[in-house]
Design an enzyme around this catalytic site. Structure first.
Site, PDB file in Angstrom:
ATOM      1  NE  ARG A   1      -3.676  -2.244  -0.024  1.00  0.00           N
ATOM      2  CZ  ARG A   1      -3.259  -3.427  -0.482  1.00  0.00           C
ATOM      3  NH1 ARG A   1      -2.086  -3.541  -1.074  1.00  0.00           N
ATOM      4  NH2 ARG A   1      -4.022  -4.479  -0.379  1.00  0.00           N
TER       5      ARG A   1
ATOM      6  CB  SER B   1      -9.165  -1.639   3.624  1.00  0.00           C
ATOM      7  OG  SER B   1      -9.646  -2.823   3.053  1.00  0.00           O
TER       8      SER B   1
ATOM      9  CD  GLU C   1      -5.865   0.871   1.928  1.00  0.00           C
ATOM     10  OE1 GLU C   1      -5.840  -0.187   2.572  1.00  0.00           O
ATOM     11  OE2 GLU C   1      -6.455   1.003   0.840  1.00  0.00           O
TER      12      GLU C   1
HETATM   13  C1  LIG Z   1     -15.364   0.036  -2.005  1.00  0.00           C
HETATM   14  C2  LIG Z   1     -13.862   0.220  -2.105  1.00  0.00           C
HETATM   15  C3  LIG Z   1     -13.034  -0.874  -2.225  1.00  0.00           C
HETATM   16  C4  LIG Z   1     -11.633  -0.710  -2.329  1.00  0.00           C
HETATM   17  N1  LIG Z   1     -10.860  -1.812  -2.444  1.00  0.00           N
HETATM   18  C5  LIG Z   1      -9.508  -1.672  -2.554  1.00  0.00           C
HETATM   19  C6  LIG Z   1      -8.670  -2.828  -2.675  1.00  0.00           C
HETATM   20  O1  LIG Z   1      -9.132  -3.964  -2.695  1.00  0.00           O
HETATM   21  N2  LIG Z   1      -7.331  -2.623  -2.764  1.00  0.00           N
HETATM   22  C7  LIG Z   1      -6.775  -1.387  -2.756  1.00  0.00           C
HETATM   23  O2  LIG Z   1      -5.539  -1.283  -2.856  1.00  0.00           O
HETATM   24  N3  LIG Z   1      -7.548  -0.274  -2.664  1.00  0.00           N
HETATM   25  C8  LIG Z   1      -8.890  -0.396  -2.552  1.00  0.00           C
HETATM   26  N4  LIG Z   1      -9.678   0.714  -2.420  1.00  0.00           N
HETATM   27  C9  LIG Z   1      -9.053   2.035  -2.387  1.00  0.00           C
HETATM   28  C10 LIG Z   1      -9.040   2.753  -3.761  1.00  0.00           C
HETATM   29  O3  LIG Z   1     -10.051   2.260  -4.594  1.00  0.00           O
HETATM   30  C11 LIG Z   1      -7.712   2.612  -4.479  1.00  0.00           C
HETATM   31  O4  LIG Z   1      -6.678   3.148  -3.689  1.00  0.00           O
HETATM   32  C12 LIG Z   1      -7.732   3.343  -5.833  1.00  0.00           C
HETATM   33  O5  LIG Z   1      -6.566   3.073  -6.558  1.00  0.00           O
HETATM   34  C13 LIG Z   1      -7.886   4.844  -5.687  1.00  0.00           C
HETATM   35  O6  LIG Z   1      -8.128   5.353  -6.977  1.00  0.00           O
HETATM   36  P1  LIG Z   1      -8.833   6.745  -7.192  1.00  0.00           P
HETATM   37  O7  LIG Z   1      -8.764   7.067  -8.625  1.00  0.00           O
HETATM   38  O8  LIG Z   1     -10.192   6.724  -6.597  1.00  0.00           O
HETATM   39  O9  LIG Z   1      -7.885   7.705  -6.352  1.00  0.00           O
HETATM   40  P2  LIG Z   1      -8.300   8.980  -5.519  1.00  0.00           P
HETATM   41  O10 LIG Z   1      -9.047   8.552  -4.307  1.00  0.00           O
HETATM   42  O11 LIG Z   1      -8.939   9.973  -6.391  1.00  0.00           O
HETATM   43  O12 LIG Z   1      -6.873   9.505  -5.054  1.00  0.00           O
HETATM   44  C14 LIG Z   1      -6.142   8.806  -4.087  1.00  0.00           C
HETATM   45  C15 LIG Z   1      -4.740   9.415  -3.971  1.00  0.00           C
HETATM   46  O13 LIG Z   1      -4.037   9.175  -5.161  1.00  0.00           O
HETATM   47  C16 LIG Z   1      -3.650  10.405  -5.762  1.00  0.00           C
HETATM   48  N5  LIG Z   1      -3.818  10.267  -7.199  1.00  0.00           N
HETATM   49  C17 LIG Z   1      -4.942   9.932  -7.864  1.00  0.00           C
HETATM   50  N6  LIG Z   1      -4.690   9.877  -9.186  1.00  0.00           N
HETATM   51  C18 LIG Z   1      -3.384  10.205  -9.343  1.00  0.00           C
HETATM   52  C19 LIG Z   1      -2.536  10.322 -10.454  1.00  0.00           C
HETATM   53  N7  LIG Z   1      -2.971  10.111 -11.695  1.00  0.00           N
HETATM   54  N8  LIG Z   1      -1.232  10.662 -10.250  1.00  0.00           N
HETATM   55  C20 LIG Z   1      -0.763  10.891  -9.003  1.00  0.00           C
HETATM   56  N9  LIG Z   1      -1.531  10.795  -7.892  1.00  0.00           N
HETATM   57  C21 LIG Z   1      -2.827  10.456  -8.073  1.00  0.00           C
HETATM   58  C22 LIG Z   1      -4.590  11.444  -5.196  1.00  0.00           C
HETATM   59  O14 LIG Z   1      -4.028  12.744  -5.254  1.00  0.00           O
HETATM   60  C23 LIG Z   1      -4.765  10.946  -3.806  1.00  0.00           C
HETATM   61  O15 LIG Z   1      -3.651  11.319  -3.039  1.00  0.00           O
HETATM   62  C24 LIG Z   1     -11.072   0.576  -2.316  1.00  0.00           C
HETATM   63  C25 LIG Z   1     -11.923   1.697  -2.192  1.00  0.00           C
HETATM   64  C26 LIG Z   1     -13.300   1.518  -2.084  1.00  0.00           C
HETATM   65  C27 LIG Z   1     -14.198   2.724  -1.966  1.00  0.00           C
END
Ligand SMILES: Cc1cc2nc3c(=O)[nH]c(=O)nc-3n(C[C@H](O)[C@H](O)[C@H](O)COP(=O)(O)OP(=O)(O)OC[C@H]3O[C@@H](n4cnc5c(N)ncnc54)[C@H](O)[C@@H]3O)c2cc1C
Length: 394
Positions: free
Chosen positions: A177, A250, A386
């Site tokens: 992570r 999580s 996380e």
């Molecule tokens: C229901 C649910 C289930 C999930 N299950 C998992 C799982 O099984 N495993 C897991 O690892 N995660 C899980 N997550 C967490 C999340 O989905 C992941 O971390 C996902 O990759 C976040 O993507 P996002 O586009 O929504 O990022 P955001 O929430 O929009 O951003 C998260 C962070 O990443 C940065 N960021 C976003 N895009 C970029 C980019 N292009 N370049 C640089 N920085 C960037 C943002 O600035 C922020 O700091 C889950 C979340 C939910 C709601």
């Protein structure tokens, strides 16, 4: 601080639009959080580089937001600019297994498309919300797989140079992570490249709920279907109608602790929950050299421990990864805790903090604090959140 002149220059860029009406509650899956000063949407990698460069040159604080599924933002106005990457080309080369996805592609569309043509390696990452650009940021992982297994390079805008270039995955320090993009402002991922297997089979399965035979490889479509079903049963696939999915997934990482602390915790569970329950405590010993590779240690905070965390982290003692969800439950927090109110634990999974419809960020933070201190009091382990936090602290 953002001045009017800079807003006008951003709006004048080709492929860039700006607005002041977007809120974090609209942008995040927890559906809480106030408004940024400005939301900037970029329609191509080139327009994103131009906008990011302007923001960096003016030293304006900004946050890239993808699917908002790993973000907890404070209530009320936030002195930050949101940057959205609205370009989403997806290029899948079936013969070589090379996949390139621009930052704005919905991650599960990448998985779905790859699986449909028989490419393997990301099927266990089915159903994870968010965009492709975010998957390297915290090295997303699930069911024994993580993006580090298949990520070859990222097209990265480097905040220190103002330039974009392809950077090998090995330069991102990917770990549990974690990557050096998380919390650092090092750069913005504009596209990712994956190298997948081409024989139609999954990566070797390691997770007990997917296989009884560790190392087994099965058809990718079967594994994807199984993973999606498992995730849905835990509220881990987004569904607007299901408040158990109004979460950031999580909420705490699985703590990594010295083996002696794991022993102490197991002994405490034995006292409070009995021998049988203690025997089932998940304990995953980590390979000897994995202190760095597995990210930060959970802070040992047992009352009897006066040794600073940093000192303990540097000892040669073996490390173990424990299950945050299991500890939360044994600390007395059942699914759905506290039963009613604007913010509760998911009724399907103790590790997800959820918005029941009217929660504010303050409600989520209060619940997070309660869970964290409950686990700390019961077991002497400080759980680490996380998601990325903005304007709030635990
Ligand atoms: C229901 C649910 C289930 C999930 N299950 C998992 C799982 O099984 N495993 C897991 O690892 N995660 C899980 N997550 C967490 C999340 O989905 C992941 O971390 C996902 O990759 C976040 O993507 P996002 O586009 O929504 O990022 P955001 O929430 O929009 O951003 C998260 C962070 O990443 C940065 N960021 C976003 N895009 C970029 C980019 N292009 N370049 C640089 N920085 C960037 C943002 O600035 C922020 O700091 C889950 C979340 C939910 C709601």
């Amino acid at each position: 601080m953002l001045d009017k002149f800079l807003t006008q220059r951003l709006a004048a860029l080709d492929g860039v639009s700006v607005d002041t009406s977007t809120t974090f509650a609209q942008l995040t899956t927890l559906r809480v959080g106030g408004a940024p000063t400005l939301a900037v949407s970029c329609e191509s990698a080139e327009s994103a580089v131009a906008a990011l460069r302007l923001l960096d040159q003016a030293s304006v604080r900004y946050l890239v937001v993808g699917g908002g599924s790993n973000l907890l933002v404070a209530d009320g106005p936030q002195d930050i600019v949101v940057v959205r990457l609205a370009f989403d080309a997806l290029d899948v080369h079936v013969a070589s297994g090379l996949v390139r996805a621009e930052a704005g592609v919905v991650w599960d569309d990448v998985v779905d498309t790859a699986v449909a043509v028989g490419l393997g390696g990301i099927e266990c990452l089915s159903g994870i919300p968010g965009h492709a650009g975010a998957v390297p940021v915290q090295n997303v992982g699930a069911y024994g797989a993580e993006i580090a297994d298949v990520l070859t390079q990222v097209y990265l805008y480097d905040t220190s140079t103002g330039e974009a270039s392809w950077v090998p995955a090995s330069a991102l320090d990917l770990a549990y992570r974690y990557s050096n993009l998380k919390f650092t402002g090092r750069g913005v991922v504009l596209a990712i490249e994956l190298h997948l297997s081409t024989d139609g089979l999954s990566a070797p399965l390691r997770f007990g709920q997917l296989t009884q035979t560790p190392g087994e490889r099965r058809p990718v479509a079967d594994v994807r279907a199984q993973v999606l079903a498992l995730r849905a049963s835990k509220g881990m696939v987004l569904d607007a109608a299901d408040h158990d999915t109004w979460s950031a997934g999580s909420f705490f990482t699985n703590p990594i602790v010295p083996a002696s602390l794991a022993e102490t915790i197991q002994a405490r569970v034995r006292d409070t929950h009995g021998e049988d329950d203690a025997a089932r405590m998940p304990r995953h010993p980590l390979p000897a050299a994995s202190t760095d590779a597995e990210g930060a240690l959970a802070t040992p905070s047992a009352p009897e421990s006066t040794e600073p965390a940093a000192t303990r982290a540097n000892t040669a003692e073996p490390l173990e990864k424990l299950s945050a969800a299991w500890l939360i439950e044994r600390a007395g927090f059942a699914k759905g805790y506290p039963g009613s109110g604007p913010a509760t634990l998911s009724t399907k999974h103790t590790l997800a903090l959820t918005n029941r419809g009217s929660a504010t960020a303050a409600d989520i933070v209060a619940l997070a604090r309660e869970i964290r201190s409950g686990v700390q009091d019961a077991f002497g382990v400080t759980l680490e959140p996380e998601p990325i936090w903005l304007g709030v602290s635990i």
